[in-house]
Design a protein around this motif. Structure first.
Motif, PDB file in Angstrom:
ATOM      1  N   UNK A  14       0.287  42.429 -14.529  1.00 11.82           N
ATOM      2  CA  UNK A  14       1.244  41.652 -13.743  1.00 11.82           C
ATOM      3  C   UNK A  14       0.526  40.721 -12.773  1.00 11.82           C
ATOM      4  N   UNK A  15      -0.567  41.170 -12.204  1.00 13.17           N
ATOM      5  CA  UNK A  15      -1.259  40.332 -11.220  1.00 13.17           C
ATOM      6  C   UNK A  15      -1.834  39.064 -11.851  1.00 13.17           C
ATOM      7  N   UNK A  16      -2.037  39.063 -13.174  1.00 16.37           N
ATOM      8  CA  UNK A  16      -2.543  37.868 -13.855  1.00 16.37           C
ATOM      9  C   UNK A  16      -1.528  36.724 -13.849  1.00 16.37           C
ATOM     10  N   UNK A  17      -0.242  37.063 -13.742  1.00 15.61           N
ATOM     11  CA  UNK A  17       0.782  36.021 -13.807  1.00 15.61           C
ATOM     12  C   UNK A  17       1.778  36.088 -12.644  1.00 15.61           C
ATOM     13  N   UNK A  18       1.520  36.915 -11.672  1.00 19.41           N
ATOM     14  CA  UNK A  18       2.464  37.162 -10.589  1.00 19.41           C
ATOM     15  C   UNK A  18       2.713  35.938  -9.713  1.00 19.41           C
ATOM     16  N   UNK A  19       3.983  35.622  -9.526  1.00 20.11           N
ATOM     17  CA  UNK A  19       4.350  34.528  -8.638  1.00 20.11           C
ATOM     18  C   UNK A  19       4.033  34.902  -7.191  1.00 20.11           C
ATOM     19  N   UNK A  20       4.127  36.196  -6.845  1.00 19.34           N
ATOM     20  CA  UNK A  20       3.788  36.635  -5.490  1.00 19.34           C
ATOM     21  C   UNK A  20       2.291  36.442  -5.246  1.00 19.34           C
ATOM     22  N   UNK A  21       1.471  36.796  -6.240  1.00 18.51           N
ATOM     23  CA  UNK A  21       0.024  36.623  -6.084  1.00 18.51           C
ATOM     24  C   UNK A  21      -0.315  35.148  -5.892  1.00 18.51           C
TER      25      UNK A  21
END
Length: 185
Positions: A159-166
């Motif tokens: 998820x962190x690879x595509x996370x809008x929050x990240x």
């Protein structure tokens, strides 16, 4: 880096932010959330209220789901849509439309003495029938473009690879690093 307080009661959101900015401290402060379709106004109102209770640097975030076929609704109101009809109900809203395209968007507001700064991250995708058990909110119905899994089916690393929050947090981090460099001169 000075202490930054992230106003949230959601430990998953706090974990995602702290993965990029470990100095962030979570504060579970019950703030009024105005009902508005402009996330900037929601965040500004929350930050102004927080500053009445406590001094310091704060971040507040709003993660919204914009459905193309509904001209962007529910947007920042998605939490209330999920509360009223559930994630399956939100998905079913798209069944009568030709498109299930959506954009997931996180907007972070950072308040410091100099004012409020906004940082945004977004990712396009499709709404699908609920799949997966991880994640939170509407993660089980959002499948980002280029992925075969919903957010709720992904590991935290995936998820962190595509996370809008990240992506939004990375914008904030870049800003903080630039401010730190200016302050060091």
């Amino acid at each position: 880096m000075n202490q930054i307080l992230f106003i949230t009661g959601n430990k998953d959101k706090l974990h995602e932010v702290r993965a990029s900015i470990p100095a962030v401290q979570g504060v579970d402060m019950d703030l009024t959330e105005i009902q508005e379709i402009d996330a900037h106004k929601i965040i500004a109102a929350k930050l102004a209220e927080a500053q009445r209770y406590q001094s310091g640097s704060f971040i507040v975030e709003d993660t919204s789901l914009y459905l193309d076929a509904m001209n962007g609704l529910p947007g920042p109101l998605v939490k209330w849509f999920v509360k009223a009809v559930g994630v399956l109900g939100v998905y079913k809203l798209t069944e009568s439309f030709e498109s299930t395209r959506a954009t997931a968007r996180t907007l972070i507001g950072y308040a410091e003495e100099g004012g409020i700064h906004f940082f945004e991250g977004s990712i396009s995708g499709t709404l699908v029938p609920p799949r997966g058990t991880d994640g939170f909110g509407w993660d089980s119905i959002f499948q980002p473009d280029g992925y075969e899994k919903t957010f709720a089916e992904m590991t935290p690393e995936e998820k962190s690879l595509c996370s809008m929050r990240k992506r939004a947090v990375e914008g904030l981090l870049h800003y903080l690093e630039q401010e730190e460099k200016v302050g060091a001169k």
